[in-house]
Design a protein around this motif. Structure first.
Motif, PDB file in Angstrom:
ATOM      1  N   ASP A   1     -58.032  75.889  44.475  1.00 18.41           N
ATOM      2  CA  ASP A   1     -56.722  75.271  44.585  1.00 18.41           C
ATOM      3  C   ASP A   1     -55.697  76.391  44.466  1.00 18.41           C
ATOM      4  O   ASP A   1     -55.552  77.023  43.416  1.00 18.41           O
ATOM      5  CB  ASP A   1     -56.548  74.238  43.458  1.00 18.41           C
ATOM      6  N   VAL A   2     -54.986  76.629  45.559  1.00 17.81           N
ATOM      7  CA  VAL A   2     -54.114  77.799  45.590  1.00 17.81           C
ATOM      8  C   VAL A   2     -52.961  77.650  44.596  1.00 17.81           C
ATOM      9  O   VAL A   2     -52.572  78.608  43.946  1.00 17.81           O
ATOM     10  CB  VAL A   2     -53.596  78.030  47.022  1.00 17.81           C
ATOM     11  N   ALA A   3     -52.427  76.418  44.493  1.00 19.23           N
ATOM     12  CA  ALA A   3     -51.259  76.212  43.632  1.00 19.23           C
ATOM     13  C   ALA A   3     -51.589  76.549  42.179  1.00 19.23           C
ATOM     14  O   ALA A   3     -50.831  77.243  41.501  1.00 19.23           O
ATOM     15  CB  ALA A   3     -50.778  74.773  43.751  1.00 19.23           C
ATOM     16  N   THR A   4     -52.740  76.097  41.697  1.00 15.01           N
ATOM     17  CA  THR A   4     -53.080  76.319  40.288  1.00 15.01           C
ATOM     18  C   THR A   4     -53.942  77.549  40.090  1.00 15.01           C
ATOM     19  O   THR A   4     -54.159  77.965  38.963  1.00 15.01           O
ATOM     20  CB  THR A   4     -53.849  75.115  39.737  1.00 15.01           C
ATOM     21  N   ASP A   5     -54.425  78.107  41.193  1.00 13.92           N
ATOM     22  CA  ASP A   5     -55.345  79.257  41.161  1.00 13.92           C
ATOM     23  C   ASP A   5     -56.624  78.925  40.379  1.00 13.92           C
ATOM     24  O   ASP A   5     -57.212  79.779  39.740  1.00 13.92           O
ATOM     25  CB  ASP A   5     -54.672  80.505  40.583  1.00 13.92           C
ATOM     26  N   LEU A   6     -57.007  77.669  40.442  1.00 17.84           N
ATOM     27  CA  LEU A   6     -58.252  77.312  39.755  1.00 17.84           C
ATOM     28  C   LEU A   6     -59.322  77.008  40.800  1.00 17.84           C
ATOM     29  O   LEU A   6     -59.021  76.479  41.873  1.00 17.84           O
ATOM     30  CB  LEU A   6     -58.040  76.087  38.870  1.00 17.84           C
ATOM     31  N   VAL A   7     -60.521  77.369  40.453  1.00 21.56           N
ATOM     32  CA  VAL A   7     -61.626  77.155  41.385  1.00 21.56           C
ATOM     33  C   VAL A   7     -62.593  76.168  40.758  1.00 21.56           C
ATOM     34  O   VAL A   7     -62.979  76.314  39.608  1.00 21.56           O
ATOM     35  CB  VAL A   7     -62.376  78.472  41.696  1.00 21.56           C
ATOM     36  N   GLN A   8     -62.950  75.167  41.568  1.00 22.83           N
ATOM     37  CA  GLN A   8     -63.996  74.236  41.141  1.00 22.83           C
ATOM     38  C   GLN A   8     -65.300  74.706  41.791  1.00 22.83           C
ATOM     39  O   GLN A   8     -65.344  74.925  42.993  1.00 22.83           O
ATOM     40  CB  GLN A   8     -63.686  72.814  41.622  1.00 22.83           C
ATOM     41  N   LEU A   9     -66.335  74.854  40.985  1.00 19.45           N
ATOM     42  CA  LEU A   9     -67.602  75.339  41.529  1.00 19.45           C
ATOM     43  C   LEU A   9     -68.688  74.314  41.242  1.00 19.45           C
ATOM     44  O   LEU A   9     -68.691  73.698  40.177  1.00 19.45           O
ATOM     45  CB  LEU A   9     -68.013  76.667  40.874  1.00 19.45           C
TER      46      LEU A   9
ATOM     47  N   ILE B   1     -74.333  81.346  40.731  1.00 16.15           N
ATOM     48  CA  ILE B   1     -74.146  82.572  41.506  1.00 16.15           C
ATOM     49  C   ILE B   1     -73.068  83.449  40.873  1.00 16.15           C
ATOM     50  O   ILE B   1     -73.256  84.641  40.682  1.00 16.15           O
ATOM     51  CB  ILE B   1     -73.785  82.239  42.962  1.00 16.15           C
ATOM     52  N   TYR B   2     -71.947  82.803  40.562  1.00 20.82           N
ATOM     53  CA  TYR B   2     -70.825  83.609  40.059  1.00 20.82           C
ATOM     54  C   TYR B   2     -70.894  83.815  38.554  1.00 20.82           C
ATOM     55  O   TYR B   2     -70.056  84.506  37.975  1.00 20.82           O
ATOM     56  CB  TYR B   2     -69.502  82.970  40.468  1.00 20.82           C
ATOM     57  N   ARG B   3     -71.861  83.130  37.936  1.00 22.45           N
ATOM     58  CA  ARG B   3     -72.037  83.213  36.479  1.00 22.45           C
ATOM     59  C   ARG B   3     -70.715  82.903  35.769  1.00 22.45           C
ATOM     60  O   ARG B   3     -70.194  83.700  34.985  1.00 22.45           O
ATOM     61  CB  ARG B   3     -72.567  84.583  36.059  1.00 22.45           C
ATOM     62  N   CYS B   4     -70.139  81.800  36.144  1.00 21.33           N
ATOM     63  CA  CYS B   4     -68.930  81.351  35.461  1.00 21.33           C
ATOM     64  C   CYS B   4     -68.977  79.833  35.435  1.00 21.33           C
ATOM     65  O   CYS B   4     -69.846  79.219  36.051  1.00 21.33           O
ATOM     66  CB  CYS B   4     -67.686  81.849  36.200  1.00 21.33           C
ATOM     67  N   GLY B   5     -68.036  79.232  34.726  1.00 19.95           N
ATOM     68  CA  GLY B   5     -67.977  77.780  34.673  1.00 19.95           C
ATOM     69  C   GLY B   5     -67.181  77.272  35.847  1.00 19.95           C
ATOM     70  O   GLY B   5     -66.831  78.028  36.756  1.00 19.95           O
ATOM     71  N   THR B   6     -66.904  75.980  35.845  1.00 19.24           N
ATOM     72  CA  THR B   6     -66.042  75.439  36.886  1.00 19.24           C
ATOM     73  C   THR B   6     -64.638  75.316  36.329  1.00 19.24           C
ATOM     74  O   THR B   6     -64.433  75.285  35.099  1.00 19.24           O
ATOM     75  CB  THR B   6     -66.587  74.097  37.388  1.00 19.24           C
ATOM     76  N   GLY B   7     -63.651  75.286  37.236  1.00 21.73           N
ATOM     77  CA  GLY B   7     -62.273  75.196  36.794  1.00 21.73           C
ATOM     78  C   GLY B   7     -61.769  76.512  36.242  1.00 21.73           C
ATOM     79  O   GLY B   7     -60.977  76.555  35.316  1.00 21.73           O
ATOM     80  N   VAL B   8     -62.251  77.623  36.788  1.00 19.94           N
ATOM     81  CA  VAL B   8     -61.817  78.933  36.309  1.00 19.94           C
ATOM     82  C   VAL B   8     -60.876  79.540  37.351  1.00 19.94           C
ATOM     83  O   VAL B   8     -60.761  79.038  38.472  1.00 19.94           O
ATOM     84  CB  VAL B   8     -63.016  79.881  36.104  1.00 19.94           C
TER      85      VAL B   8
ATOM     86  N   LEU C   1     -59.542  82.341  40.084  1.00 18.44           N
ATOM     87  CA  LEU C   1     -60.249  83.069  41.147  1.00 18.44           C
ATOM     88  C   LEU C   1     -60.749  84.418  40.638  1.00 18.44           C
ATOM     89  O   LEU C   1     -61.844  84.853  40.944  1.00 18.44           O
ATOM     90  CB  LEU C   1     -59.298  83.267  42.336  1.00 18.44           C
ATOM     91  N   GLY C   2     -59.928  85.038  39.830  1.00 20.11           N
ATOM     92  CA  GLY C   2     -60.292  86.342  39.274  1.00 20.11           C
ATOM     93  C   GLY C   2     -61.537  86.241  38.410  1.00 20.11           C
ATOM     94  O   GLY C   2     -62.442  87.056  38.502  1.00 20.11           O
ATOM     95  N   ALA C   3     -61.608  85.187  37.596  1.00 17.20           N
ATOM     96  CA  ALA C   3     -62.768  85.008  36.726  1.00 17.20           C
ATOM     97  C   ALA C   3     -64.013  84.741  37.559  1.00 17.20           C
ATOM     98  O   ALA C   3     -65.104  85.206  37.248  1.00 17.20           O
ATOM     99  CB  ALA C   3     -62.521  83.839  35.776  1.00 17.20           C
ATOM    100  N   MET C   4     -63.807  84.004  38.641  1.00 20.82           N
ATOM    101  CA  MET C   4     -64.947  83.689  39.501  1.00 20.82           C
ATOM    102  C   MET C   4     -65.534  84.970  40.091  1.00 20.82           C
ATOM    103  O   MET C   4     -66.732  85.121  40.211  1.00 20.82           O
ATOM    104  CB  MET C   4     -64.485  82.758  40.614  1.00 20.82           C
ATOM    105  N   MET C   5     -64.637  85.903  40.411  1.00 20.19           N
ATOM    106  CA  MET C   5     -65.103  87.110  41.091  1.00 20.19           C
ATOM    107  C   MET C   5     -65.418  88.244  40.121  1.00 20.19           C
ATOM    108  O   MET C   5     -65.522  89.404  40.519  1.00 20.19           O
ATOM    109  CB  MET C   5     -64.047  87.570  42.088  1.00 20.19           C
TER     110      MET C   5
END
Lengths: 138, 761
Positions: B304-312, B319-326, B328-332
């Motif tokens: 979600d570009v507005a909130t910069d949160l990613v749902q995975l 794959i990204y070894r992160c949670g959901t709702g993080v 973009l930076g945390a995802m990568m």
């Protein structure tokens, strides 16, 4: 040995060859006796020892053994061996068996003639033997 | 009824009673002619406010009684008959008004009730049930108040009927014996059965046979329970049975009421075939996309570009070894540092409004804290909202796929390819790949074989251009065999035509194979010209040896006749004086001598003893051989110059044979220099070989002749002098010694024979 004229025993299974040798050496004034094979030659020698034996060895009852046996009964008679395209081995064997001279056919009459003459002369002068080794036509 | 309402009603009733009593007293006290009894209208009107219609009629009856009593006891000022008529007329009016008002009131309430019910019916099944309950309640009420007008029941029935028939859902009412009492139009359509046929039938008729027993139990349980309505199907799937025997799924709600000890069941049904089908389809789509994600090992994510949160989703999280709702930076966080920048650029690039619907596919690596590196393929697409200048990216949806295994396989394939490429490159075989009779690949060795420098000279050409015409038929046959299914054809010898037009013997093996582009043939070529040459030479040597054997056997037979010829010629020569005859006889002698020489050579060849090779000081042999010819060399004025390296190693050779070689070569040299010259013999080391040269300064040999000097029975010597076997024998001996011999000659300058012999170990 006959008076004056030496006796030569010619041994060959080929009549033409015997005829040639007889004619070729005739001029020297030898007495010729002939034999067609080893046995005949043996009998002839036993009857009377010739002054020289001129023999082929590829004969019925021939070969190197034949020279051996011959040498046994005629220790001092020169034996001249001729054989068609004989190789070195045959030459060595034949000389060891007691042959005095060796020729490989075809042989020039002149060479043969001089060899025979030489041997007979030597035999006449002394009992000293001289081994003459001749090659055939080169 | 609620207490406040009751209270007000009581108050009203008290007021009406007081007022009525006052009017009655007034009526008694006033003369008969006064029409004060008409004041009864006031309380009568008040009673019309009562919710119970009956009250109005009761009060009207009371008023009639009071009016009659009042009339009877009032002081008579007019004729009683007139007063009676007045009062009767007045009361009739009063009754009429009361009736009309009550009627109107009832109609109004009916109208309101019908509208509400209609709205409820439209609102849905639940509302219908409620309406139904309401209707039933009112019906029940009606039953309980049987004393009230039966008309109300009728009205209620009509109203209910309206609801029931206009309902979208099928409504069926049955009694406790499951006999249908009510079957609405929707039910007719649903079950494809007319109501008049259905009514009186058992409910079972509309149930698939296998559900009937269970249904009966459920309904009875339900009837005994204190619940009045329930959604059916909570205990299992509910199926209906159409008139044509078709089964269909239904959603049903059931309610029951007990009237005079009898239980009535009302079922409201909805055909959910379509809905189930749609649900099924939706489930299918969901399942398919889930399977696709699963099969593709795809992790899905949405930024979600507005909130910069990613749902995975779960896989993306893994794959990204992160949670959901993080963010973009945390995802990568674990994207490989070398790839991170590029990936971020790509992500940002999709945001540009000048390229809406931007998508990308990119490969990147993940580098996990444990050091593991895995390859991913990231696909993403941006979604935009707004128009023109207001176009804004709202979200970026993407998938990430772990392609490490594929990468690994690709790597292995590349490695394997590289291996085979190298193998092909270094192969001593020329390798061609042929498709549709055209060369599509040729390795370096093949190019070399064909005498080509560039691949273009071979690739693309027809196979038939490259092979000799004589092979074409066999090649076509083999090609059709290979393309017809046979895997490998046996090795064959063929002849190719090189770029310069020369021909070359090759050994060819071929195999058929198929790839995406269709069937093809793999051809492997090997230059066998050298082998062919050796074979030829061997055949020649064998032939000579055979001749030697024959000659050896014939020697005795020939020897004596030759001797007779020779002897006779010589004998005659001594006896003729005629020169012509003499010359003829000399010719005979010369010819016999010639035959003798040939025979001796042949015999020498035939009687060769197996060579006894050993370390040999070649210098001694050379010196001995030259010594043998001393006399002839001197006679022919030939000077001998020897350059024999003292340090030269021994050779591995047979002394007699070496002797024979030297005798032949020296003899040749002497013959080449009839007018004198120089014989140069050299010996030196050359790598692992010893080089022996025998050179003369004679007449030389023309080029067309020199290539044949080693051929048997080839001689340039004048009639009667050469046998034509000397150099053949020499070459045979040298080659038996694993050496080589070559002849070079310059006409008028001389000839040099160069021999290479292996040095002894």
């Amino acid at each position: 040995m006959a008076e004056g004229k030496p006796t030569v025993l010619v041994v060959d299974d080929d009549g033409e060859m015997r005829s040639l040798l007889r004619d070729g050496l005739w001029s020297e004034g030898y007495v010729f006796r002939e034999a067609q094979d080893g046995d005949e030659a043996f009998l002839s020698v036993l009857r009377a020892v010739p002054d020289l034996i001129l023999t082929e060895i590829r004969l019925a009852a021939g070969g190197v053994d034949y020279i051996n046996r011959l040498r046994a009964i005629v220790p001092n008679c020169p034996i001249v061996v001729m054989t068609a395209f004989g190789d070195e081995k045959v030459q060595v064997d034949v000389l060891r068996a007691g042959a005095t001279a060796y020729f490989s056919k075809p042989v020039h009459l002149a060479e043969l003639r001089s060899c025979v003459k030489q041997l007979l002369d030597a035999g006449r002068q002394a009992a000293t033997k001289k081994v003459v080794v001749r090659e055939g036509v080169r | 009824m609620s207490p406040p309402l009751e209270k007000s009603t009581r108050l009203g009733a008290g007021a009406v009673g007081l007022l009525t009593t006052s009017i009655f007293v007034l009526d008694l006290l006033t003369p008969l002619g006064w029409a004060d009894w008409l004041l009864y209208f006031i309380p009568l009107v008040l009673t019309l406010q009562s919710p119970r219609d009956r009250d109005s009629y009761n009060f009207a009856a009371v008023v009639t009684l009071l009016a009659a009593l009042g009339g009877y006891f009032s002081p008579r000022d007019i004729h009683p008959a007139v007063a009676l008529m007045n009062r009767v007329l007045g009361l009739m009016v009063m009754w009429g008004v009361t009736w009309m008002i009550v009627r109107q009131k009832q109609a109004r309430s009916q109208l309101v009730g019908a509208r509400a019910a209609q709205a409820q019916a439209e609102a849905g099944r639940e509302a219908a049930v409620a309406a139904r309950e309401l209707a039933e309640a009112s019906a029940t009420g009606a039953i309980h108040r049987e004393s009230q007008a039966a008309r109300e029941l009728l009205l209620s029935n009509l109203r209910l009927d309206g609801i029931v028939q206009s309902a979208m859902d099928a409504i069926i009412t049955s009694d406790d014996r499951m006999q249908i009492l009510l079957f609405n139009e929707a039910a007719e359509r649903m079950f494809q059965c007319q109501a008049r046929e259905a009514i009186g039938e058992s409910v079972d008729r509309f149930l698939p046979a296998r559900f009937r027993e269970a249904h009966r139990h459920h309904v009875e349980d339900f009837g005994r329970s204190r619940v009045t309505s329930r959604k059916m199907g909570q205990l299992g799937k509910v199926m209906g049975l159409r008139g044509n025997g078709e089964e269909f799924p239904v959603e049903a709600a059931i309610s029951h009421i007990v009237v005079e000890g009898k239980t009535f069941y009302t079922v409201i049904l909805r055909d959910i075939t379509e809905r189930l089908r749609a649900e099924e389809q939706l489930r299918g789509i969901e399942e398919r996309s889930r399977l696709a994600l699963e099969a593709g090992q795809l992790g899905a994510w949405e930024h979600d570009v507005a909130t910069d949160l990613v749902q995975l989703d779960a896989r993306a999280q893994a794959i990204y070894r992160c949670g959901t709702g993080v963010s973009l930076g945390a995802m990568m966080a674990f994207v490989h540092p070398d790839d991170l920048h590029a990936l971020q650029e790509l992500m940002t690039s999709t945001h540009r409004p000048d390229a809406p619907d931007a998508r990308f596919t990119s490969e990147c690596r993940m580098q996990y804290p444990d050091g593991e590196v895995r390859w991913m393929v990231v696909r993403a697409q941006a979604f935009f909202e707004g128009e023109g200048a207001g176009l804004r990216v709202t979200r970026v949806v993407g998938t990430t796929q772990d392609v490490t295994a594929r990468k690994r396989v690709e790597h292995l394939i590349r490695q394997s390819e590289e291996r085979y490429r190298r193998l092909v490159a270094v192969s001593p075989y020329g390798i061609l790949v042929i498709r549709a009779d055209r060369v599509i690949f040729a390795n370096d060795q093949a190019l070399k074989l064909f005498g080509a420098v560039k691949a273009e000279e071979i690739v693309g050409r027809s196979l038939f251009d490259l092979f000799h015409q004589d092979c074409h038929d066999a090649m076509r046959e083999r090609a059709s065999e290979l393309l017809g299914g046979s895997q490998v054809t046996p090795m064959v010898e063929e002849r190719i035509v090189k770029q310069d037009g020369l021909q070359m013997d090759v050994e060819v093996s071929s195999a058929g194979f198929s790839d995406e582009e269709g069937p093809a043939i793999l051809v492997m070529l090997r230059d066998i010209s050298e082998r062919k040459r050796l074979q030829d030479r061997l055949r020649k040597t064998e032939r000579i040896a055979e001749l030697g054997t024959v000659a050896s056997g014939m020697a005795h037979e020939i020897g004596t006749p030759m001797n007779v010829i020779l002897g006779r010629a010589e004998y005659l020569m001594d006896r003729v004086a005629d020169e012509t005859v003499k010359r003829g006889l000399q010719t005979i002698v010369a010819q016999v001598e010639r035959i003798t020489r040939v025979m001796n050579q042949l015999l020498a060849f035939a009687r060769r003893k197996p060579p006894e090779r050993g370390p040999l000081v070649l210098r001694e042999i050379i010196e001995n051989s030259v010594e043998m010819f001393q006399e002839r060399l001197a006679k022919n004025r030939v000077q001998v110059e020897m350059q024999l390296d003292e340090a030269c190693p021994k050779v591995q050779a047979d002394a007699d044979q070496m002797n024979q070689v030297l005798i032949n070569l020296i003899m040749n040299a002497i013959h080449a220099m009839p007018d004198g010259g120089q014989l140069r013999i050299g010996m030196a080391q050359a790598d692992t070989m010893v080089k022996l040269t025998v050179a003369d300064t004679g007449c030389g040999i023309p080029p067309e002749v020199i290539v044949r000097v080693f051929d048997p029975f080839f001689t340039t010597k004048e009639f009667g002098k050469g046998t034509g076997l000397g150099l053949t024998v020499v070459k045979g001996i040298i080659e038996e010694h694993h050496g080589s011999i070559a002849a070079e000659s310059l006409e008028g300058k001389g000839t040099t024979f160069t021999i290479l012999l292996p040095r002894s170990a």
